[in-house]
Design a protein around this motif. Structure first.
Motif, PDB file in Angstrom:
ATOM      1  N   LYS A 585       0.842  -1.436  -0.028  1.00 12.34           N
ATOM      2  CA  LYS A 585       0.197  -0.003   0.220  1.00 12.34           C
ATOM      3  C   LYS A 585       0.439   0.979  -0.259  1.00 12.34           C
ATOM      4  O   LYS A 585       0.105   1.731  -0.595  1.00 12.34           O
ATOM      5  CB  LYS A 585      -1.089  -0.305   1.081  1.00 12.34           C
ATOM      6  CG  LYS A 585      -2.050   0.735   1.000  1.00 12.34           C
ATOM      7  CD  LYS A 585      -3.108   0.730   2.551  1.00 12.34           C
ATOM      8  CE  LYS A 585      -4.426   1.759   2.171  1.00 12.34           C
ATOM      9  NZ  LYS A 585      -5.148   2.175   3.459  1.00 12.34           N
ATOM     10  N   ARG A 587       3.482   1.065  -1.050  1.00 16.67           N
ATOM     11  CA  ARG A 587       4.960   0.903  -2.544  1.00 16.67           C
ATOM     12  C   ARG A 587       5.785   1.215  -2.281  1.00 16.67           C
ATOM     13  O   ARG A 587       7.208   1.011  -2.769  1.00 16.67           O
ATOM     14  CB  ARG A 587       5.019   2.250  -3.430  1.00 16.67           C
ATOM     15  CG  ARG A 587       3.080   3.322  -4.488  1.00 16.67           C
ATOM     16  CD  ARG A 587       3.239   3.917  -4.563  1.00 16.67           C
ATOM     17  NE  ARG A 587       2.327   4.090  -5.521  1.00 16.67           N
ATOM     18  CZ  ARG A 587       1.983   3.483  -6.283  1.00 16.67           C
ATOM     19  NH1 ARG A 587       2.456   3.276  -7.289  1.00 16.67           N
ATOM     20  NH2 ARG A 587       0.158   4.775  -6.996  1.00 16.67           N
ATOM     21  N   VAL A 620      -0.564  -8.592  -7.415  1.00 15.11           N
ATOM     22  CA  VAL A 620      -0.201  -6.486  -7.326  1.00 15.11           C
ATOM     23  C   VAL A 620       1.305  -6.081  -7.051  1.00 15.11           C
ATOM     24  O   VAL A 620       1.066  -4.852  -7.558  1.00 15.11           O
ATOM     25  CB  VAL A 620      -0.892  -6.188  -5.957  1.00 15.11           C
ATOM     26  CG1 VAL A 620      -0.868  -4.896  -5.663  1.00 15.11           C
ATOM     27  CG2 VAL A 620      -2.800  -6.963  -5.909  1.00 15.11           C
ATOM     28  N   HIS A 621       2.041  -6.987  -6.548  1.00 13.37           N
ATOM     29  CA  HIS A 621       3.620  -6.482  -7.014  1.00 13.37           C
ATOM     30  C   HIS A 621       3.701  -6.067  -7.129  1.00 13.37           C
ATOM     31  O   HIS A 621       4.830  -4.961  -8.548  1.00 13.37           O
ATOM     32  CB  HIS A 621       3.891  -7.791  -5.768  1.00 13.37           C
ATOM     33  CG  HIS A 621       5.084  -7.034  -5.151  1.00 13.37           C
ATOM     34  ND1 HIS A 621       6.735  -7.745  -6.265  1.00 13.37           N
ATOM     35  CD2 HIS A 621       6.365  -6.566  -4.847  1.00 13.37           C
ATOM     36  CE1 HIS A 621       7.997  -7.397  -6.481  1.00 13.37           C
ATOM     37  NE2 HIS A 621       8.095  -6.158  -4.837  1.00 13.37           N
ATOM     38  N   LEU A 623       2.046  -5.569 -10.866  1.00 13.83           N
ATOM     39  CA  LEU A 623       1.439  -4.921 -11.090  1.00 13.83           C
ATOM     40  C   LEU A 623       2.172  -3.357 -11.273  1.00 13.83           C
ATOM     41  O   LEU A 623       2.102  -2.565 -11.557  1.00 13.83           O
ATOM     42  CB  LEU A 623      -0.475  -4.591 -10.559  1.00 13.83           C
ATOM     43  CG  LEU A 623      -0.834  -5.702 -11.636  1.00 13.83           C
ATOM     44  CD1 LEU A 623      -2.279  -4.963 -11.485  1.00 13.83           C
ATOM     45  CD2 LEU A 623      -0.673  -5.701 -13.632  1.00 13.83           C
ATOM     46  N   ARG A 624       1.967  -3.259  -9.364  1.00 13.42           N
ATOM     47  CA  ARG A 624       2.984  -1.967  -9.107  1.00 13.42           C
ATOM     48  C   ARG A 624       4.546  -2.103  -9.920  1.00 13.42           C
ATOM     49  O   ARG A 624       4.569  -1.086 -10.500  1.00 13.42           O
ATOM     50  CB  ARG A 624       2.959  -2.392  -7.844  1.00 13.42           C
ATOM     51  CG  ARG A 624       2.077  -1.789  -6.957  1.00 13.42           C
ATOM     52  CD  ARG A 624       1.663  -0.687  -6.415  1.00 13.42           C
ATOM     53  NE  ARG A 624       0.772  -0.323  -5.283  1.00 13.42           N
ATOM     54  CZ  ARG A 624      -0.543   0.362  -5.366  1.00 13.42           C
ATOM     55  NH1 ARG A 624       0.134   1.419  -5.908  1.00 13.42           N
ATOM     56  NH2 ARG A 624      -1.249   0.467  -4.778  1.00 13.42           N
ATOM     57  N   ALA A 656      -6.663  -6.041  -4.597  1.00 15.79           N
ATOM     58  CA  ALA A 656      -6.391  -4.755  -4.863  1.00 15.79           C
ATOM     59  C   ALA A 656      -6.632  -3.667  -4.171  1.00 15.79           C
ATOM     60  O   ALA A 656      -5.596  -2.764  -3.292  1.00 15.79           O
ATOM     61  CB  ALA A 656      -6.558  -5.265  -6.530  1.00 15.79           C
ATOM     62  N   CYS A 659      -4.966  -3.585  -0.542  1.00 20.10           N
ATOM     63  CA  CYS A 659      -3.372  -2.969  -0.981  1.00 20.10           C
ATOM     64  C   CYS A 659      -3.030  -1.048  -1.449  1.00 20.10           C
ATOM     65  O   CYS A 659      -2.406  -0.978  -1.846  1.00 20.10           O
ATOM     66  CB  CYS A 659      -2.514  -4.032  -1.815  1.00 20.10           C
ATOM     67  SG  CYS A 659      -2.211  -5.286  -1.555  1.00 20.10           S
ATOM     68  N   LEU A 661      -4.303  -0.003  -4.488  1.00 24.06           N
ATOM     69  CA  LEU A 661      -4.214  -0.386  -6.317  1.00 24.06           C
ATOM     70  C   LEU A 661      -5.612  -0.032  -6.730  1.00 24.06           C
ATOM     71  O   LEU A 661      -6.605  -0.300  -6.463  1.00 24.06           O
ATOM     72  CB  LEU A 661      -4.261  -1.826  -7.109  1.00 24.06           C
ATOM     73  CG  LEU A 661      -4.205  -2.306  -7.866  1.00 24.06           C
ATOM     74  CD1 LEU A 661      -2.449  -1.446  -8.033  1.00 24.06           C
ATOM     75  CD2 LEU A 661      -3.551  -3.480  -8.911  1.00 24.06           C
ATOM     76  N   SER A 662      -5.119   1.434  -8.087  1.00 27.25           N
ATOM     77  CA  SER A 662      -6.331   2.066  -8.090  1.00 27.25           C
ATOM     78  C   SER A 662      -7.175   0.988  -9.500  1.00 27.25           C
ATOM     79  O   SER A 662      -6.675  -0.135  -9.528  1.00 27.25           O
ATOM     80  CB  SER A 662      -5.946   2.914  -9.336  1.00 27.25           C
ATOM     81  OG  SER A 662      -5.135   2.464  -9.839  1.00 27.25           O
ATOM     82  N   THR A 666      -7.837  -3.140 -12.898  1.00 25.70           N
ATOM     83  CA  THR A 666      -8.292  -3.877 -12.383  1.00 25.70           C
ATOM     84  C   THR A 666      -9.544  -3.794 -13.738  1.00 25.70           C
ATOM     85  O   THR A 666     -10.825  -4.766 -12.974  1.00 25.70           O
ATOM     86  CB  THR A 666      -9.220  -4.261 -10.767  1.00 25.70           C
ATOM     87  OG1 THR A 666      -9.562  -2.882 -10.629  1.00 25.70           O
ATOM     88  CG2 THR A 666      -7.744  -4.064 -10.312  1.00 25.70           C
TER      89      THR A 666
END
Length: 1016
Positions: A585, A587, A620-621, A623-624, A656, A659, A661-662, A666
């Motif tokens: 969250k 980053r 998620v990691h 995608l970040r 997401a 965490c 994630l926008s 998604t």
């Protein structure tokens, strides 16, 4: 008419005497005794036959005498007949006459003479031994001839019938237990001898003085023993002398009527009634009179005194009849049992104080004051407990403690004091914490303002309490009003981890800022270094504060103790996951990579569906980092682990959201979920929702799924198993989809099984709050079923739900809730279960809500089918409701998807803030004076409503009313905030608000001043 011939002498015809000297036409006089019937036709014919057969006539006369219980006459005639005839028929009649004579002697308590006669008959007529065997055995048992009774039991070759007959003799006729215990015909270790010896000692003890419970256990006597009736009789006598009349009656009722001990039950019941009158023999009446003695008159006076106290009016002072009865009872006790007079005065004083009687009048009626010793304070404390006054009771228990220590009953640092502290803490915990704080303040203020009067006697009752006990020293320690102090004292005196646990449970539920649960847990851990429970609590507390490193240290300490507790193993995995979520969250991708390494090293990470959740974190990691290839691979991995695309999409979307994630990353998942079918949705929920409790990540579901799933579960052909239905019902209740939870519980109740209690509990939670009685019935049934299944966790949940369920607004009961009030008989229980299984339709709203009429709230009490909605001019929108006017629905590049309401990007307007922007909302709210200094409470309510609204802050009054009406906990919070706001405003406008002065109310509740509207 012809000439009638003169009769000579007296001629009898059927018992009627014709008197020839009577004039013609005079009445005929009968010499038959009054009440004797005239012979019937059959008797006349039998008499004619007997006149022709004199032997048969004599036999018939003997049998008639036996039937009339004239055994002596029958025996004399039978002897004369047998002397003349000496045949088998006369012998049979003679034996019958002997048996009748023996039974008549037994009726007159001539057992010895009857036994001698029976032995004589058997010796003269050996062929009568078979007929008199049972009678001889009973006579032997009555007269103490144990050798004859136990002979079949001592003979290894005896048939089972003889053994059973011998045991029946002992059961129904044996009265001498000591003779059986000392019988040399049985082996020394024979069970009957051991049982008889134990019963004889216990009977001697219970009829001689006080006995303890250990002496009444009598493990030597089983419930199948022929002497089991004696065991029940002994316990009944002990209960009689201990004053436990109901227990005595219960033991008497369980004694079988064919037991010899049953002969005393009527006498004991007469003793309980205090009167020798009744269907008793002379010996029983004498026994009752000897036992009652002069106490019978005292018992009668005490009953009259109890009736007088029951008739005391609650709204005015008692009349003179009560004081006259007190004086009469005291005089009776002084004359009959003077040794009981001090105790009687103490009981009268306490009863009069509870009934709010004037003290001086009671003292005059008793002829003096009562003694205020430890017994008095204990009696008074129990009386205050009985009327539900916990604070007064705790003070009185503190007085009992002081008096008991002064009298030397127990030491100040003894175990008795520790148990007394625990009892006082338990009394205070029955009062809800918010009510306890107010009651304690009022109690202390009142006691500090009243002078010391309790040393003389019970003073008159003030308005704030009926006990009127005063504290002489204003600096006196008031520890007895604070549960935390009582637990602390108990922990000092008694080393028990369970006391620390109760202490910690109280601190957690007290909701007081001055009490720190972590401090209690640290003391618990220091006192019991081998106990992992306080360490687990400290770890969970640190986890709630997001202090994950500190929580991991406590988990390491718990693991060092052996790590046998499954909570410890689950906690490490959960904490590492929480660290990874926080790093993602924020980053901090490098730190998150290290967290993944630690998670992979845990053996618990491969259990259940945890690999799927870890893979979602890695997704998620990726995608970040912008690694789309790795993200696609992890997406496929999650889909394979969960066994389907919908479940994988739901898990990935919630991960997401957790965490931060926008939603732009998604959109493909949202589009995929928008095409899911009913069964796919059910499969996704049943597979992903259990992960929520395991990893402490809330699973939010699309709002539109509520209507889809509700329609699907309305069908009666639900093929989901019990575990799936349980998961669906829990998820629906968590999302506040009450109608869906209702149908899931209905299908679960149809399947039956051990989960009926849990389904019935969730059925109660799914019902709307206007069905109070039906909700309570479901809770009662769930409690009964949970108790049968020994599911104590469910029992605790039901108790908490019942405490919050005492009113339509969820007000907690100020007097506490008792699980015994939820008891239900078996017939009603089955009736409620049958009704809930057969009732399929969800009940609609039909009462006037505090937010207006039901038709003013969209979706409540209205049909939501497309035709009805089109007729009302409603179109699609959030959760199946109409869209607020003047606002366009949020749509992505591909259209309006299911998760738009959860994953919206934040806008400038407060109404558009999502769950990830609640910190910003807090900052804005603290600067707004409209919150009145209660921004934290208001933000908590908004957070709860946002969660129940699918992650979206309510945008208007309709959304607000819809959410609040369906959630009783929110109703309680909002109502309390409104009430507190009104009180604060009243005190702010008038300076000081006097709760006891009616003039301050001005016949209406103080109103808030009208404020100017502020620009947003």
């Amino acid at each position: 008419m012809g000439h009638r011939r003169k009769r000579k002498g007296r001629q009898r015809r059927g018992g009627v005497v014709d008197n020839p000297t009577k004039p013609k036409g005079a009445s005929v006089v009968s010499l038959r005794p009054a009440g004797t019937p005239f012979p019937s036709k059959e008797a006349s014919s039998q008499q004619k036959r007997n006149s022709s057969d004199p032997i048969a006539g004599r036999i018939e006369e003997i049998r008639l005498a036996i039937a009339r219980q004239s055994s002596k006459t029958a025996l004399d005639k039978a002897k004369q007949l047998h002397k003349e005839l000496a045949n088998d028929e006369s012998e049979s009649v003679l034996i019958d006459a002997y048996v009748a004579r023996i039974e008549a002697m037994l009726a007159k308590d001539l057992a010895t003479e009857a036994k001698a006669l029976a032995d004589l008959v058997v010796s003269r007529f050996p062929q009568a031994g078979g007929r008199l065997a049972q009678l001889q055995g009973n006579l032997a048992a009555l007269t103490g001839d144990i050798a004859t009774v136990v002979a079949p039991l001592a003979d290894p070759n005896a048939t089972p019938e003889k053994r059973a007959r011998a045991e029946q003799m002992i059961r129904s006729e044996l009265v001498d237990l000591r003779a059986l215990a000392n019988s040399s015909d049985l082996a020394p270790d024979h069970p009957l001898r051991a049982a008889a010896a134990a019963l004889d000692n216990a009977f001697e003890a219970v009829t001689s003085g006080e006995v303890d419970e250990a002496a009444l256990a009598l493990p030597e006597v089983s419930h199948r023993s022929p002497l089991a009736g004696w065991k029940l009789l002994i316990r009944a006598i002990a209960s009689l002398y201990q004053g436990r009349d109901e227990d005595c009656r219960r033991f008497l009722a369980t004694i079988d009527s064919d037991c010899v001990s049953a002969r005393l039950t009527d006498s004991i019941r007469s003793i309980l009634a205090g009167s020798p009158d009744g269907p008793l023999a002379q010996a029983g009446s004498n026994l009752v009179r000897r036992v009652i003695g002069p106490r019978g008159e005292l018992r009668t006076a005490l009953r009259a005194l109890d009736d007088a106290f029951l008739n005391v009016p609650s709204d005015r002072e008692p009349g003179d009849d009560l004081y006259r009865q007190i004086r009469r009872t005291v005089l009776t006790c002084e004359r009959a049992c003077p040794e009981l007079l001090p105790r009687l005065k103490q009981h009268i004083s306490v009863k009069a104080a509870v009934a709010c009687c004037p003290v001086e009048s009671v003292i005059d009626a008793m002829g003096g004051r009562s003694v205020h010793d430890a017994y008095f304070w204990r009696l008074y404390a129990r009386a205050r407990e009985g009327v539900g006054d916990a604070l007064d009771a705790c003070f009185l228990w503190s007085r009992f403690r002081d008096a008991a220590i002064e009298e030397g009953l127990f030491a100040a640092d003894g175990q008795e004091a520790a148990f007394l502290y625990l009892h006082m803490a338990e009394l205070l915990r029955r009062v809800p914490p918010d009510h306890l704080a107010d009651a304690r303040d009022d109690y202390l203020d009142a006691m500090a303002a009243i002078e010391d009067l309790y040393e003389d006697d019970l003073p008159e009752t003030p308005r704030w309490t009926s006990s009127a006990i005063r504290i002489p020293d204003k600096k006196r320690d008031t520890y007895f009003l604070f549960p935390e102090r009582l637990y602390e004292r108990a922990c000092v005196l008694r080393s028990d981890a369970d006391i620390y646990k109760e202490w910690l449970d109280y601190i957690r539920t007290a909701d007081r800022r001055d009490l720190k649960p972590d401090d209690v847990a640290l003391k618990w851990s220091a006192a019991f270094v081998r106990d992992a429970r306080p360490l687990i609590f400290l770890a969970e507390s640190a986890e709630q504060r997001n202090a994950f490193n500190k929580a991991l240290k406590y988990i390491e300490q718990a693991e060092a103790l052996g790590g046998v507790d499954p909570k410890v193993r689950r906690a490490r995995f959960r904490l590492l996951v929480a660290k990874a979520v926080r790093h993602l969250k924020n980053r901090n991708l490098n730190l998150a990579s290290k967290d993944f390494v630690q998670i992979d090293e845990l053996p618990q990470s491969g259990e259940k569906d945890r690999p799927a959740f870890v893979a979602s974190l890695r997704w998620v990691h990726a995608l970040r980092r912008g690694n789309q290839v790795e993200a696609e691979r992890l997406h496929s991995q999650v889909r394979g682990l969960l066994g389907g695309q919908p479940a994988a999409d739901v898990l990935l979307l919630n991960t997401a959201r957790k965490c931060g994630l926008s939603s732009s990353g998604t959109l493909a998942l949202q589009k995929s979920l928008s095409t899911c079918k009913d069964r796919d949705i059910v499969s996704a929920i049943t597979r992903t929702c259990p992960i929520s409790a395991d990893v402490n990540v809330e699973i939010l579901l699309p709002a539109k799924w509520e209507s889809l799933l509700t329609k699907w579960f309305k069908r009666s052909d639900c093929s989901i198993d019990t575990a799936g239905l349980m998961t669906m019902a829990r998820a629906a209740l968590k999302m506040n989809w009450l109608e869906l939870a209702y149908y899931c519980c209905g299908h679960g109740l149809q399947k039956g099984g051990p989960e009926r209690a849990r389904f019935m509990f969730m059925r109660a939670r799914s019902l709307p709050y206007f069905l109070y009685e039906r909700r309570q019935d479901c809770l009662d049934v769930a409690l009964a079923l949970a108790r049968r299944a020994r599911d104590m966790d469910l029992v605790a949940e039901i108790a908490e739900e019942n405490r919050l369920d005492s009113g339509p607004w969820g007000w907690s009961d100020p007097f506490g809730s008792d699980l015994n009030d939820l008891d239900m008989d078996e017939a009603t229980l089955e009736q409620v279960i049958t009704f809930e299984r057969k009732t399929r339709k969800y009940p609609k709203q039909s009462w006037l809500s505090p937010f207006g009429r039901p038709q003013d709230v969209p979706g409540l009490g209205e049909c939501q089918c497309p035709a009805c909605r089109r007729a009302r001019g409603e179109t699609g929108g959030h959760g199946g409701r109409s869209q607020p006017s003047g606002r366009k629905p949020n749509r992505g590049p591909e259209g309006n998807y299911l998760f738009d309401d959860i994953f919206d990007e934040p806008e400038v307007d407060i109404n558009d803030l999502g769950l990830n922007d609640m910190d910003m909302l807090r900052e804005v709210a603290e600067t707004m004076p409209e919150f009145g200094g209660r921004s934290e409470a208001m933000i908590d309510v908004i957070e709860e409503m946002t969660r129940l609204n699918g992650g979206k802050v309510p945008r208007n009054g309709k959304d607000f009313a819809r959410i609040v009406l369906r959630n009783p906990q929110l109703q309680q919070k909002i109502a309390q905030m409104m009430l507190q706001s009104e009180l604060d405003e009243a005190m702010g406008t008038s300076g000081a608000f006097d709760y006891d002065d009616p003039d301050d109310y001005d016949n209406e509740w103080p109103r808030r001043k009208k404020k100017r509207k502020r620009r947003r």
